[in-house]
Design an enzyme around this catalytic site. Structure first.
Site, PDB file in Angstrom:
ATOM      1  N   ALA A 289       0.835  -1.202   0.000  1.00 47.82           N
ATOM      2  CA  ALA A 289       0.000   0.000   0.000  1.00 47.82           C
ATOM      3  C   ALA A 289       0.868   1.249   0.000  1.00 47.82           C
ATOM      4  O   ALA A 289       0.629   2.195  -0.760  1.00 47.82           O
ATOM      5  CB  ALA A 289      -0.937  -0.008   1.201  1.00 47.82           C
ATOM      6  N   TYR A 290       1.870   1.256   0.858  1.00 50.05           N
ATOM      7  CA  TYR A 290       2.779   2.402   0.921  1.00 50.05           C
ATOM      8  C   TYR A 290       3.485   2.588  -0.421  1.00 50.05           C
ATOM      9  O   TYR A 290       3.536   3.704  -0.957  1.00 50.05           O
ATOM     10  CB  TYR A 290       3.797   2.186   2.036  1.00 50.05           C
ATOM     11  CG  TYR A 290       4.729   3.343   2.258  1.00 50.05           C
ATOM     12  CD1 TYR A 290       4.317   4.475   2.959  1.00 50.05           C
ATOM     13  CD2 TYR A 290       6.037   3.314   1.767  1.00 50.05           C
ATOM     14  CE1 TYR A 290       5.173   5.542   3.162  1.00 50.05           C
ATOM     15  CE2 TYR A 290       6.903   4.377   1.966  1.00 50.05           C
ATOM     16  CZ  TYR A 290       6.473   5.494   2.672  1.00 50.05           C
ATOM     17  OH  TYR A 290       7.323   6.547   2.865  1.00 50.05           O
TER      18      TYR A 290
END
Length: 247
Positions: free
Chosen positions: A153-154
């Site tokens: 996600a990051y």
């Protein structure tokens, strides 16, 4: 330091209660600028205001468009104009493989790291266009170029920040507003507290210099990008990665 480099200039810095945002804000003030700090942590904001010399603070969640719009207007009232926007707010999210990634964590990372940055740009740029001048610095990450395992996600959100920066920089290239992104490798920052030690060590091991970065190293680069000196580079990416990325 460059005395008076930001004399007469005004800035909004998000994620400014700690880490890179706070360091960049302090340097802009030290070099003659006026700054309003944005962050979710209202208590830490007051401390940061005293430590940086900022002229104002706004406590908000950047993933809330209504709050961002109100904060932009309030900051314009405080500053009189808005010359600089430094988008430093961000979170890491869960540290697990994609097939185990909690949907709630994925959405929160995207809402803050990418959507929130978009909201800040969207609401602040009209004020820059009014004055015919602007500098926007979007803090991305080497993870957005290379992808870190167990940090999907990051990594995806920061890749999005890079793409948004390239599009926005081209849109504003002839309007006096310059937009660039910073892609730091891991540096000493409170955000590391969100990660297990094994993940931090993995990221350190990928840096050819063999150490984590220092926040002031990235703050110095951010402040060049936010200054009038950065006049012929836009829609681009600056690395502070200890040799990890060279593209």
């Amino acid at each position: 330091m460059y005395p008076d480099r930001f004399k007469g200039r005004t800035a909004i810095v998000t994620g400014a209660a700690s880490g890179l945002g706070k360091a960049a804000a302090a340097r802009i003030v030290a070099e003659g600028g006026q700054v309003v700090l944005w962050d979710l942590n209202a208590e830490a904001l007051e401390t940061a205001k005293a430590e940086t010399g900022a002229v104002g603070v706004v406590a908000l969640d950047v993933s809330d468009l209504v709050a961002v719009s109100a904060a932009a207007k309030a900051s314009k009232e405080i500053l009189g104009k808005i010359d600089i926007l430094i988008n430093s707010a961000g979170i890491t999210g869960a540290t697990v493989p994609v097939w185990e990634f909690p949907v709630e964590s994925w959405l929160k990372v995207m809402d803050i790291n990418l959507n929130g940055l978009f909201y800040c740009c969207r609401e602040v740029i009209p004020f820059m266009l009014e004055g015919g001048y602007g500098r926007i610095v979007n803090v991305a990450s080497v993870a957005g170029k290379e992808g870190n395992p167990n940090a999907s996600a990051y990594s995806a959100s920061k890749a999005g920040v890079i793409g948004l920066t390239k599009s926005l920089g081209k849109e504003l290239a002839q309007k006096g507003v310059i937009v660039n992104a910073l892609t730091p490798a891991t540096f000493e920052s409170p955000i590391l507290e969100q990660l297990p030690a094994s993940q931090v060590e993995y990221m350190r091991s990928k840096i050819p210099m063999g150490r984590l970065g220092i926040v002031d190293e990235s703050a110095a680069t951010v402040c060049f990008m936010a200054s009038e000196e950065c006049s012929f580079t836009t829609a681009s990416v600056f690395d502070t990665s200890g040799g990890r990325t060279t593209y």
